[in-house]
Scaffold this motif. Structure first.
Motif, PDB file in Angstrom:
ATOM      1  N   SER A  15       3.458   0.534   3.042  1.00  0.00           N
ATOM      2  CA  SER A  15       3.084  -0.475   4.013  1.00  0.00           C
ATOM      3  C   SER A  15       2.841  -1.769   3.267  1.00  0.00           C
ATOM      4  N   GLU A  16       3.228  -2.866   3.876  1.00  0.00           N
ATOM      5  CA  GLU A  16       2.930  -4.149   3.252  1.00  0.00           C
ATOM      6  C   GLU A  16       1.424  -4.360   3.198  1.00  0.00           C
ATOM      7  N   GLY A  17       0.966  -5.118   2.222  1.00  0.00           N
ATOM      8  CA  GLY A  17      -0.440  -5.458   2.142  1.00  0.00           C
ATOM      9  C   GLY A  17      -0.871  -6.189   3.394  1.00  0.00           C
ATOM     10  N   ASP A  18      -2.160  -6.297   3.631  1.00  0.00           N
ATOM     11  CA  ASP A  18      -2.678  -6.833   4.879  1.00  0.00           C
ATOM     12  C   ASP A  18      -2.254  -8.270   5.134  1.00  0.00           C
ATOM     13  N   SER A  19      -1.988  -9.037   4.111  1.00  0.00           N
ATOM     14  CA  SER A  19      -1.588 -10.415   4.332  1.00  0.00           C
ATOM     15  C   SER A  19      -0.179 -10.453   4.906  1.00  0.00           C
ATOM     16  N   TYR A  24       0.864  -1.159   0.000  1.00  0.00           N
ATOM     17  CA  TYR A  24       0.000   0.000   0.000  1.00  0.00           C
ATOM     18  C   TYR A  24       0.912   1.224   0.000  1.00  0.00           C
ATOM     19  N   LEU A  25       0.516   2.282  -0.691  1.00  0.00           N
ATOM     20  CA  LEU A  25       1.370   3.452  -0.839  1.00  0.00           C
ATOM     21  C   LEU A  25       0.637   4.719  -0.428  1.00  0.00           C
ATOM     22  N   PHE A  26       1.377   5.647   0.155  1.00  0.00           N
ATOM     23  CA  PHE A  26       0.787   6.857   0.711  1.00  0.00           C
ATOM     24  C   PHE A  26       1.686   8.062   0.429  1.00  0.00           C
ATOM     25  N   TRP A  27       1.061   9.201   0.309  1.00  0.00           N
ATOM     26  CA  TRP A  27       1.756  10.476   0.380  1.00  0.00           C
ATOM     27  C   TRP A  27       1.142  11.285   1.521  1.00  0.00           C
ATOM     28  N   TYR A  28       2.020  11.793   2.393  1.00  0.00           N
ATOM     29  CA  TYR A  28       1.613  12.674   3.480  1.00  0.00           C
ATOM     30  C   TYR A  28       2.256  14.036   3.251  1.00  0.00           C
ATOM     31  N   LYS A  74      -3.787   8.021  -1.068  1.00  0.00           N
ATOM     32  CA  LYS A  74      -3.358   6.663  -0.806  1.00  0.00           C
ATOM     33  C   LYS A  74      -3.701   5.757  -1.974  1.00  0.00           C
ATOM     34  N   TYR A  75      -2.870   4.732  -2.173  1.00  0.00           N
ATOM     35  CA  TYR A  75      -3.173   3.664  -3.111  1.00  0.00           C
ATOM     36  C   TYR A  75      -3.270   2.369  -2.317  1.00  0.00           C
ATOM     37  N   LEU A  76      -4.446   1.763  -2.350  1.00  0.00           N
ATOM     38  CA  LEU A  76      -4.646   0.473  -1.688  1.00  0.00           C
ATOM     39  C   LEU A  76      -4.881  -0.619  -2.714  1.00  0.00           C
ATOM     40  N   SER A  77      -5.655  -0.325  -3.753  1.00  0.00           N
ATOM     41  CA  SER A  77      -5.934  -1.275  -4.828  1.00  0.00           C
ATOM     42  C   SER A  77      -6.711  -0.529  -5.903  1.00  0.00           C
ATOM     43  N   GLY A  78      -6.976  -1.210  -7.021  1.00  0.00           N
ATOM     44  CA  GLY A  78      -7.813  -0.612  -8.049  1.00  0.00           C
ATOM     45  C   GLY A  78      -7.036   0.253  -9.011  1.00  0.00           C
ATOM     46  N   SER A  79      -7.641   1.350  -9.415  1.00  0.00           N
ATOM     47  CA  SER A  79      -7.042   2.240 -10.397  1.00  0.00           C
ATOM     48  C   SER A  79      -5.667   2.703  -9.943  1.00  0.00           C
TER      49      SER A  79
END
Lengths: 110, 117
Positions: free
Chosen positions: B94-98, B32-36, B49-54
Protein backbone atom coordinates in the motif's frame (compact mmCIF):
# COMPACT_ATOMS: atom_id res chain seq x y z
CA UNK A 1 -16.11 -9.84 18.13
CA UNK A 2 -17.80 -10.05 14.72
CA UNK A 3 -15.38 -7.80 12.79
CA UNK A 4 -16.29 -8.03 9.10
CA UNK A 5 -19.27 -10.21 8.22
CA UNK A 6 -20.19 -11.25 4.68
CA UNK A 7 -23.50 -12.70 3.59
CA UNK A 8 -24.22 -15.04 1.96
CA UNK A 9 -21.28 -17.45 2.27
CA UNK A 10 -22.19 -19.43 -0.85
CA UNK A 11 -24.47 -18.77 -3.80
CA UNK A 12 -25.14 -20.31 -7.19
CA UNK A 13 -26.69 -18.12 -9.88
CA UNK A 14 -27.77 -18.59 -13.45
CA UNK A 15 -26.37 -16.34 -16.16
CA UNK A 16 -28.34 -13.11 -16.32
CA UNK A 17 -29.63 -13.22 -12.76
CA UNK A 18 -28.92 -10.41 -10.34
CA UNK A 19 -27.87 -10.47 -6.71
CA UNK A 20 -26.39 -8.37 -3.93
CA UNK A 21 -23.60 -9.31 -1.58
CA UNK A 22 -23.65 -7.68 1.83
CA UNK A 23 -20.64 -6.67 3.89
CA UNK A 24 -21.11 -5.41 7.44
CA UNK A 25 -18.42 -4.20 9.84
CA UNK A 26 -18.79 -3.32 13.50
CA UNK A 27 -15.47 -1.49 13.95
CA UNK A 28 -16.72 1.96 12.87
CA UNK A 29 -14.22 1.97 10.00
CA UNK A 30 -14.38 4.69 7.34
CA UNK A 31 -12.82 2.71 4.51
CA UNK A 32 -14.33 -0.41 2.95
CA UNK A 33 -13.31 -2.54 -0.04
CA UNK A 34 -14.54 -5.33 -2.27
CA UNK A 35 -12.03 -7.76 -3.82
CA UNK A 36 -12.37 -10.82 -5.98
CA UNK A 37 -10.02 -13.79 -5.73
CA UNK A 38 -9.41 -16.07 -8.70
CA UNK A 39 -6.94 -18.97 -8.89
CA UNK A 40 -3.43 -17.76 -9.69
CA UNK A 41 -4.54 -14.11 -9.74
CA UNK A 42 -4.33 -13.07 -6.10
CA UNK A 43 -6.90 -10.54 -4.92
CA UNK A 44 -8.01 -7.72 -7.20
CA UNK A 45 -9.84 -4.62 -6.04
CA UNK A 46 -13.32 -4.17 -7.52
CA UNK A 47 -14.66 -1.04 -5.78
CA UNK A 48 -13.99 0.79 -2.57
CA UNK A 49 -15.45 3.48 -0.34
CA UNK A 50 -13.73 6.15 1.74
CA UNK A 51 -16.80 6.94 3.81
CA UNK A 52 -20.57 6.83 4.03
CA UNK A 53 -22.17 7.88 0.75
CA UNK A 54 -18.97 7.54 -1.31
CA UNK A 55 -17.79 4.89 -3.77
CA UNK A 56 -14.92 4.61 -6.23
CA UNK A 57 -13.71 2.19 -8.88
CA UNK A 58 -10.88 -0.20 -8.31
CA UNK A 59 -8.90 -2.33 -10.72
CA UNK A 60 -11.73 -4.54 -12.07
CA UNK A 61 -15.05 -2.64 -11.67
CA UNK A 62 -16.87 -3.68 -14.86
CA UNK A 63 -20.10 -5.59 -14.28
CA UNK A 64 -20.40 -4.57 -10.64
CA UNK A 65 -22.06 -1.75 -8.73
CA UNK A 66 -21.70 -0.76 -5.09
CA UNK A 67 -23.46 1.35 -2.50
CA UNK A 68 -22.51 2.67 0.94
CA UNK A 69 -25.73 4.11 2.36
CA UNK A 70 -24.73 3.35 5.95
CA UNK A 71 -21.20 3.57 7.35
CA UNK A 72 -21.23 -0.02 8.56
CA UNK A 73 -22.50 -1.61 5.34
CA UNK A 74 -21.01 -1.93 1.86
CA UNK A 75 -23.11 -3.67 -0.79
CA UNK A 76 -21.79 -5.26 -3.99
CA UNK A 77 -24.29 -5.80 -6.77
CA UNK A 78 -24.24 -7.89 -9.91
CA UNK A 79 -26.98 -6.65 -12.24
CA UNK A 80 -26.66 -9.41 -14.86
CA UNK A 81 -24.38 -12.18 -13.71
CA UNK A 82 -21.90 -13.72 -16.17
CA UNK A 83 -19.83 -16.92 -15.86
CA UNK A 84 -16.68 -14.75 -15.75
CA UNK A 85 -17.89 -13.43 -12.40
CA UNK A 86 -17.57 -16.86 -10.81
CA UNK A 87 -15.14 -16.12 -8.00
CA UNK A 88 -14.61 -15.78 -4.28
CA UNK A 89 -15.46 -12.27 -3.10
CA UNK A 90 -13.85 -10.69 -0.07
CA UNK A 91 -14.83 -7.56 1.78
CA UNK A 92 -12.39 -5.60 3.94
CA UNK A 93 -12.43 -2.52 6.11
CA UNK A 94 -9.90 -0.24 7.78
CA UNK A 95 -9.35 3.09 9.47
CA UNK A 96 -5.63 3.06 8.67
CA UNK A 97 -3.43 0.02 8.29
CA UNK A 98 -3.97 -2.91 8.06
CA UNK A 99 -7.19 -3.99 6.37
CA UNK A 100 -9.44 -6.50 8.13
CA UNK A 101 -11.06 -9.15 5.94
CA UNK A 102 -14.30 -11.09 6.03
CA UNK A 103 -14.47 -14.83 5.43
CA UNK A 104 -15.55 -14.49 1.81
CA UNK A 105 -18.51 -15.31 -0.41
CA UNK A 106 -18.11 -18.13 -2.90
CA UNK A 107 -20.19 -17.29 -5.98
CA UNK A 108 -20.76 -19.61 -8.93
CA UNK A 109 -22.45 -18.45 -12.13
CA UNK A 110 -23.77 -21.22 -14.34
CA UNK B 1 1.24 2.26 -10.36
CA UNK B 2 2.28 -0.34 -7.88
CA UNK B 3 2.90 -3.99 -8.58
CA UNK B 4 3.83 -6.99 -6.46
CA UNK B 5 5.68 -10.07 -7.70
CA UNK B 6 5.73 -13.26 -5.71
CA UNK B 7 8.50 -15.17 -7.35
CA UNK B 8 7.31 -18.69 -6.52
CA UNK B 9 3.75 -19.88 -7.08
CA UNK B 10 4.36 -23.09 -5.11
CA UNK B 11 6.91 -23.98 -2.45
CA UNK B 12 7.02 -27.57 -1.14
CA UNK B 13 9.12 -28.20 1.96
CA UNK B 14 9.54 -30.87 4.59
CA UNK B 15 8.45 -30.38 8.17
CA UNK B 16 11.02 -28.63 10.38
CA UNK B 17 12.90 -27.27 7.36
CA UNK B 18 13.44 -23.50 6.95
CA UNK B 19 11.46 -21.64 4.32
CA UNK B 20 11.66 -18.32 2.48
CA UNK B 21 8.81 -16.93 0.40
CA UNK B 22 9.97 -14.17 -1.89
CA UNK B 23 8.21 -10.90 -2.63
CA UNK B 24 9.34 -7.96 -4.74
CA UNK B 25 7.42 -4.78 -5.32
CA UNK B 26 7.58 -1.73 -7.52
CA UNK B 27 6.42 1.68 -6.45
CA UNK B 28 7.47 5.25 -7.02
CA UNK B 29 6.54 6.32 -3.50
CA UNK B 30 7.10 5.10 0.02
CA UNK B 31 5.15 1.98 0.83
CA UNK B 32 3.64 -0.10 3.55
CA UNK B 33 4.12 -3.86 3.18
CA UNK B 34 2.08 -6.80 4.40
CA UNK B 35 2.00 -10.56 4.40
CA UNK B 36 -1.37 -12.30 4.72
CA UNK B 37 -2.03 -16.02 5.13
CA UNK B 38 -5.07 -17.89 3.84
CA UNK B 39 -5.79 -21.36 5.16
CA UNK B 40 -7.97 -23.61 2.97
CA UNK B 41 -11.52 -22.30 2.57
CA UNK B 42 -10.91 -19.40 4.95
CA UNK B 43 -10.44 -15.64 4.73
CA UNK B 44 -7.19 -13.69 4.92
CA UNK B 45 -5.36 -13.30 8.21
CA UNK B 46 -2.63 -10.71 8.74
CA UNK B 47 0.72 -12.38 9.35
CA UNK B 48 2.86 -9.26 9.73
CA UNK B 49 3.26 -5.71 8.51
CA UNK B 50 5.95 -3.13 7.86
CA UNK B 51 4.86 0.47 8.33
CA UNK B 52 8.09 2.14 9.50
CA UNK B 53 11.02 1.64 11.84
CA UNK B 54 13.02 -1.56 12.07
CA UNK B 55 13.33 -3.33 8.75
CA UNK B 56 13.07 -6.75 10.43
CA UNK B 57 9.47 -7.41 11.27
CA UNK B 58 8.24 -10.28 13.44
CA UNK B 59 4.78 -11.69 13.01
CA UNK B 60 2.54 -14.42 14.30
CA UNK B 61 3.31 -18.15 14.23
CA UNK B 62 7.10 -17.61 14.21
CA UNK B 63 7.24 -15.85 10.85
CA UNK B 64 9.40 -12.81 10.14
CA UNK B 65 10.12 -10.61 7.13
CA UNK B 66 12.80 -8.15 6.18
CA UNK B 67 12.15 -4.93 4.28
CA UNK B 68 14.97 -4.16 1.87
CA UNK B 69 14.39 -0.79 0.24
CA UNK B 70 17.33 -0.99 -2.16
CA UNK B 71 16.23 -4.40 -3.41
CA UNK B 72 12.52 -3.47 -3.21
CA UNK B 73 11.91 -6.77 -1.47
CA UNK B 74 9.96 -8.04 1.52
CA UNK B 75 10.77 -11.73 1.84
CA UNK B 76 8.99 -13.90 4.41
CA UNK B 77 10.96 -16.45 6.46
CA UNK B 78 10.44 -19.12 9.07
CA UNK B 79 13.32 -21.13 10.51
CA UNK B 80 11.32 -24.34 11.05
CA UNK B 81 7.92 -25.02 9.49
CA UNK B 82 5.09 -27.21 10.74
CA UNK B 83 2.43 -29.17 8.88
CA UNK B 84 -0.05 -26.56 10.09
CA UNK B 85 1.77 -23.85 8.10
CA UNK B 86 0.39 -25.32 4.88
CA UNK B 87 -1.53 -22.43 3.35
CA UNK B 88 -1.43 -19.78 0.66
CA UNK B 89 0.59 -16.67 1.46
CA UNK B 90 -0.02 -13.27 -0.10
CA UNK B 91 2.31 -10.29 -0.16
CA UNK B 92 0.60 -6.90 -0.45
CA UNK B 93 1.69 -3.29 -0.77
CA UNK B 94 0.00 0.00 0.00
CA UNK B 95 1.23 3.48 -0.67
CA UNK B 96 2.23 5.49 2.38
CA UNK B 97 -0.48 7.69 3.88
CA UNK B 98 0.64 10.78 2.01
CA UNK B 99 -0.92 11.29 -1.40
CA UNK B 100 -4.38 10.02 -0.64
CA UNK B 101 -3.76 6.33 -1.22
CA UNK B 102 -7.00 5.52 0.60
CA UNK B 103 -5.15 2.54 2.08
CA UNK B 104 -5.75 0.47 -1.05
CA UNK B 105 -3.81 -2.77 -1.30
CA UNK B 106 -2.15 -4.31 -4.33
CA UNK B 107 -1.66 -8.06 -3.91
CA UNK B 108 0.76 -10.52 -5.37
CA UNK B 109 -0.61 -13.66 -6.97
CA UNK B 110 0.16 -15.79 -3.94
CA UNK B 111 2.54 -18.59 -2.96
CA UNK B 112 1.17 -21.97 -1.96
CA UNK B 113 3.32 -23.37 0.83
CA UNK B 114 2.94 -27.12 1.27
CA UNK B 115 4.65 -28.68 4.28
CA UNK B 116 5.16 -32.42 3.94
CA UNK B 117 5.88 -34.87 6.78
Amino acid sequence: NAGVTQTPKFRVLKTGQSMTLLCAQDMNHEYMYWYRQDPGMGLRLIHYSVGEGTTAKGEVPDGYNVSRLKKQNFLLGLESAAPSQTSVYFCASTDGQPQHFGDGTRLSIL
Amino acid sequence: AQSVTQLDSQVPVFEEAPVELRCNYSSSVSVYLFWYVQYPNQGLQLLLKYLSGSTLVKGINGFEAEFNKSQTSFHLRKPSVHISDTAEYFCAVSEGDSGGSNYKLTFGKGTLLTVNP
